[in-house]
Design a protein around this motif. Structure first.
Motif, PDB file in Angstrom:
ATOM      1  N   PRO A 117      42.858  -6.453  12.375  1.00 28.33           N
ATOM      2  CA  PRO A 117      43.426  -7.964  11.653  1.00 28.33           C
ATOM      3  C   PRO A 117      44.645  -8.273  11.676  1.00 28.33           C
ATOM      4  N   GLU A 118      45.531  -7.376  11.595  1.00 25.37           N
ATOM      5  CA  GLU A 118      46.882  -8.088  11.356  1.00 25.37           C
ATOM      6  C   GLU A 118      46.957  -8.746  12.261  1.00 25.37           C
ATOM      7  N   VAL A 119      46.818  -8.435  13.373  1.00 28.07           N
ATOM      8  CA  VAL A 119      46.735  -9.095  14.558  1.00 28.07           C
ATOM      9  C   VAL A 119      46.144 -11.240  14.671  1.00 28.07           C
ATOM     10  N   LEU A 120      45.064 -11.123  13.735  1.00 29.84           N
ATOM     11  CA  LEU A 120      44.360 -12.186  14.046  1.00 29.84           C
ATOM     12  C   LEU A 120      45.177 -12.743  13.297  1.00 29.84           C
ATOM     13  N   PHE A 121      45.188 -12.445  11.982  1.00 26.52           N
ATOM     14  CA  PHE A 121      45.997 -13.047  10.663  1.00 26.52           C
ATOM     15  C   PHE A 121      47.295 -14.025  11.304  1.00 26.52           C
ATOM     16  N   ARG A 122      48.235 -12.816  12.176  1.00 27.06           N
ATOM     17  CA  ARG A 122      49.394 -14.122  12.436  1.00 27.06           C
ATOM     18  C   ARG A 122      49.583 -15.119  13.120  1.00 27.06           C
ATOM     19  N   THR A 123      48.124 -15.439  13.072  1.00 28.91           N
ATOM     20  CA  THR A 123      47.601 -16.554  14.017  1.00 28.91           C
ATOM     21  C   THR A 123      47.984 -17.458  13.427  1.00 28.91           C
ATOM     22  N   ILE A 124      47.822 -17.802  11.839  1.00 29.79           N
ATOM     23  CA  ILE A 124      47.516 -18.332  10.627  1.00 29.79           C
ATOM     24  C   ILE A 124      49.166 -19.212  10.056  1.00 29.79           C
ATOM     25  N   PRO A 125      49.468 -20.349  10.223  1.00 31.96           N
ATOM     26  CA  PRO A 125      50.881 -20.505   9.783  1.00 31.96           C
ATOM     27  C   PRO A 125      50.727 -20.523   8.790  1.00 31.96           C
ATOM     28  N   GLY A 126      51.759 -19.681   8.076  1.00 29.18           N
ATOM     29  CA  GLY A 126      52.641 -19.736   7.100  1.00 29.18           C
ATOM     30  C   GLY A 126      52.742 -17.579   6.944  1.00 29.18           C
ATOM     31  N   ILE A 127      51.532 -17.361   8.388  1.00 28.92           N
ATOM     32  CA  ILE A 127      52.060 -14.953   8.060  1.00 28.92           C
ATOM     33  C   ILE A 127      52.723 -14.408   9.469  1.00 28.92           C
ATOM     34  N   GLY A 128      54.135 -14.515   8.895  1.00 27.23           N
ATOM     35  CA  GLY A 128      54.687 -13.480   9.275  1.00 27.23           C
ATOM     36  C   GLY A 128      53.828 -11.981   9.684  1.00 27.23           C
TER      37      GLY A 128
ATOM     38  N   GLN B 261      49.693 -22.895  -0.594  1.00 25.35           N
ATOM     39  CA  GLN B 261      48.736 -23.865   0.230  1.00 25.35           C
ATOM     40  C   GLN B 261      48.210 -24.142   1.716  1.00 25.35           C
ATOM     41  N   MET B 262      49.591 -23.996   2.023  1.00 24.70           N
ATOM     42  CA  MET B 262      49.499 -24.360   3.819  1.00 24.70           C
ATOM     43  C   MET B 262      48.810 -22.900   4.251  1.00 24.70           C
ATOM     44  N   ILE B 263      48.594 -21.965   3.580  1.00 21.77           N
ATOM     45  CA  ILE B 263      47.654 -20.758   4.662  1.00 21.77           C
ATOM     46  C   ILE B 263      47.040 -21.716   3.737  1.00 21.77           C
ATOM     47  N   ALA B 264      45.746 -21.378   2.933  1.00 25.13           N
ATOM     48  CA  ALA B 264      44.275 -22.415   3.377  1.00 25.13           C
ATOM     49  C   ALA B 264      43.955 -23.630   3.419  1.00 25.13           C
ATOM     50  N   SER B 265      45.171 -23.988   3.795  1.00 25.52           N
ATOM     51  CA  SER B 265      45.378 -25.370   4.249  1.00 25.52           C
ATOM     52  C   SER B 265      44.698 -25.110   5.755  1.00 25.52           C
ATOM     53  N   ALA B 266      45.217 -24.228   6.748  1.00 22.45           N
ATOM     54  CA  ALA B 266      45.765 -24.052   7.840  1.00 22.45           C
ATOM     55  C   ALA B 266      43.850 -23.268   8.138  1.00 22.45           C
ATOM     56  N   LEU B 267      44.259 -22.535   7.132  1.00 28.43           N
ATOM     57  CA  LEU B 267      42.284 -21.753   7.363  1.00 28.43           C
ATOM     58  C   LEU B 267      41.249 -22.585   6.854  1.00 28.43           C
ATOM     59  N   ALA B 268      41.122 -23.898   6.600  1.00 30.53           N
ATOM     60  CA  ALA B 268      40.197 -24.628   6.229  1.00 30.53           C
ATOM     61  C   ALA B 268      40.527 -25.393   7.824  1.00 30.53           C
ATOM     62  N   GLU B 269      40.981 -25.603   8.395  1.00 30.16           N
ATOM     63  CA  GLU B 269      41.117 -26.324   9.209  1.00 30.16           C
ATOM     64  C   GLU B 269      40.509 -25.849  10.323  1.00 30.16           C
ATOM     65  N   ARG B 270      41.547 -24.302  10.634  1.00 38.39           N
ATOM     66  CA  ARG B 270      40.526 -23.388  11.578  1.00 38.39           C
ATOM     67  C   ARG B 270      39.333 -23.023  11.772  1.00 38.39           C
ATOM     68  N   LEU B 271      39.100 -22.883  10.419  1.00 36.26           N
ATOM     69  CA  LEU B 271      37.618 -22.211  10.188  1.00 36.26           C
ATOM     70  C   LEU B 271      36.325 -24.061   9.506  1.00 36.26           C
ATOM     71  N   ALA B 272      36.582 -25.225   9.451  1.00 35.37           N
ATOM     72  CA  ALA B 272      36.582 -26.243   9.923  1.00 35.37           C
ATOM     73  C   ALA B 272      35.254 -26.107   8.361  1.00 35.37           C
ATOM     74  N   ARG B 273      36.420 -26.239   7.316  1.00 33.66           N
ATOM     75  CA  ARG B 273      35.853 -26.028   5.979  1.00 33.66           C
ATOM     76  C   ARG B 273      35.367 -27.757   5.788  1.00 33.66           C
ATOM     77  N   ARG B 274      34.691 -28.027   5.522  1.00 37.11           N
ATOM     78  CA  ARG B 274      34.513 -30.059   5.219  1.00 37.11           C
ATOM     79  C   ARG B 274      34.623 -30.609   4.338  1.00 37.11           C
ATOM     80  N   SER B 275      33.792 -29.099   3.250  1.00 40.70           N
ATOM     81  CA  SER B 275      33.946 -29.513   2.122  1.00 40.70           C
ATOM     82  C   SER B 275      34.952 -28.255   0.589  1.00 40.70           C
ATOM     83  N   THR B 276      34.856 -28.861  -0.098  1.00 44.44           N
ATOM     84  CA  THR B 276      35.148 -27.561  -0.861  1.00 44.44           C
ATOM     85  C   THR B 276      34.497 -26.519  -0.972  1.00 44.44           C
TER      86      THR B 276
END
Length: 280
Positions: free
Chosen positions: A88-99, A138-153
């Protein structure tokens, strides 16, 4: 084509590891559909989001989620789990804001495995980590929403059901009995396994209308406490709902001492609190 191949590989691993119902066929049908598309699946996702994927033949919510993960990160946690490669740690590092440091903290105890887990934790769980302020969150949440194609709340996401506690305990017992008897396929996890030993039993089963994948915990915390043969992680899915996860352990204190207890995944919406029931 890579995504089609990974869907087919997943179907093959399910069969190889003892899954004998329609799930392998479902993923193989989806693989055929993706391979036959006249334009890239990533283009379909970019133009129409998750809804466009679900509209494809043989691609429901669960498989759409897998495709989104592969398109966005180049990885697929469910496939890596069956390969024994889940990191999982390798996967999480692909998200902006997560080092590296934050990724390690998020994955350390095995609570978070996927981007869906992380997204749920941010919106519904305890994400009050030291050094993570509102702006970064919020930056991480926005990156995840885009990555996971979330178009609604996020509060409108499709809900995942929870199996009855009695059923989870039944699956837990069956897994531990089969593992003790040497009746399960062993995989060699990459994490915390420097000798590359194939020691981790994996079981796939269908009970009633639930599909289960079951393994002992290979988390850092389980290794530190010597609980790798006690903590059982049960992944469950019904129909075309998102995959859920529960953990069954032996209680060591209080009125439930010595009993097997079910700990719901509190990162899921609608998850229930810990439910201690039934003797070990």
């Amino acid at each position: 084509m890579v995504i089609a191949q990974q869907l087919r590989e997943y179907a093959g691993l399910l069969e190889e590891q003892g899954e004998d119902n329609f799930r392998p066929r479902a993923y193989r049908r989806a693989s055929d559909v993706v391979a036959a598309l006249n334009r890239p699946i990533a283009t379909i996702l970019a133009e129409g989001g998750r809804e466009a994927l679900v509209a494809l033949p043989a691609v429901g919510e669960a498989i759409a989620g897998a495709i989104i993960e592969m398109v966005g990160s180049g990885r697929w946690g469910q496939l890596e789990r069956l390969r024994g490669e889940l990191a999982p740690e390798v996967l999480f590092r692909t998200i902006p804001g997560i080092g590296p440091r934050l990724a390690g903290v998020l994955a350390e105890e095995g609570t978070l495995e996927t981007l869906e887990d992380l997204e749920n934790a941010i919106h519904f769980g305890n994400f009050a980590l030291k050094g993570i302020g509102p702006r970064r969150k919020q930056m991480i949440a926005s990156a995840l929403a885009e990555r996971l194609a979330r178009r609604s709340t996020p509060y409108l996401w499709k809900k995942s059901s929870q199996p009855p506690v009695a059923l989870l305990l039944k699956v837990d017992r069956a897994y531990r009995d089969k593992a003790a008897a040497g009746a399960l396929r062993l995989i060699a996890p990459r994490r915390f396994n420097p000798t590359h030993e194939a020691w981790l039993p994996v079981m796939h089963s269908k009970v009633e209308d639930w599909h289960f994948t079951v393994l002992f915990s290979n988390s850092r915390r389980a290794h530190e406490l010597g609980k790798t043969k006690d903590w059982v992680v049960i992944y469950h899915q019904r129909d075309d709902e998102p995959e859920g996860r529960s953990i069954v352990t032996t209680s060591t204190h209080g009125s439930t001492e010595g009993k097997r207890v079910v700990r719901r995944d509190l990162l899921q919406r609608n998850a229930e609190p810990t439910e201690p029931i039934a003797p070990a």
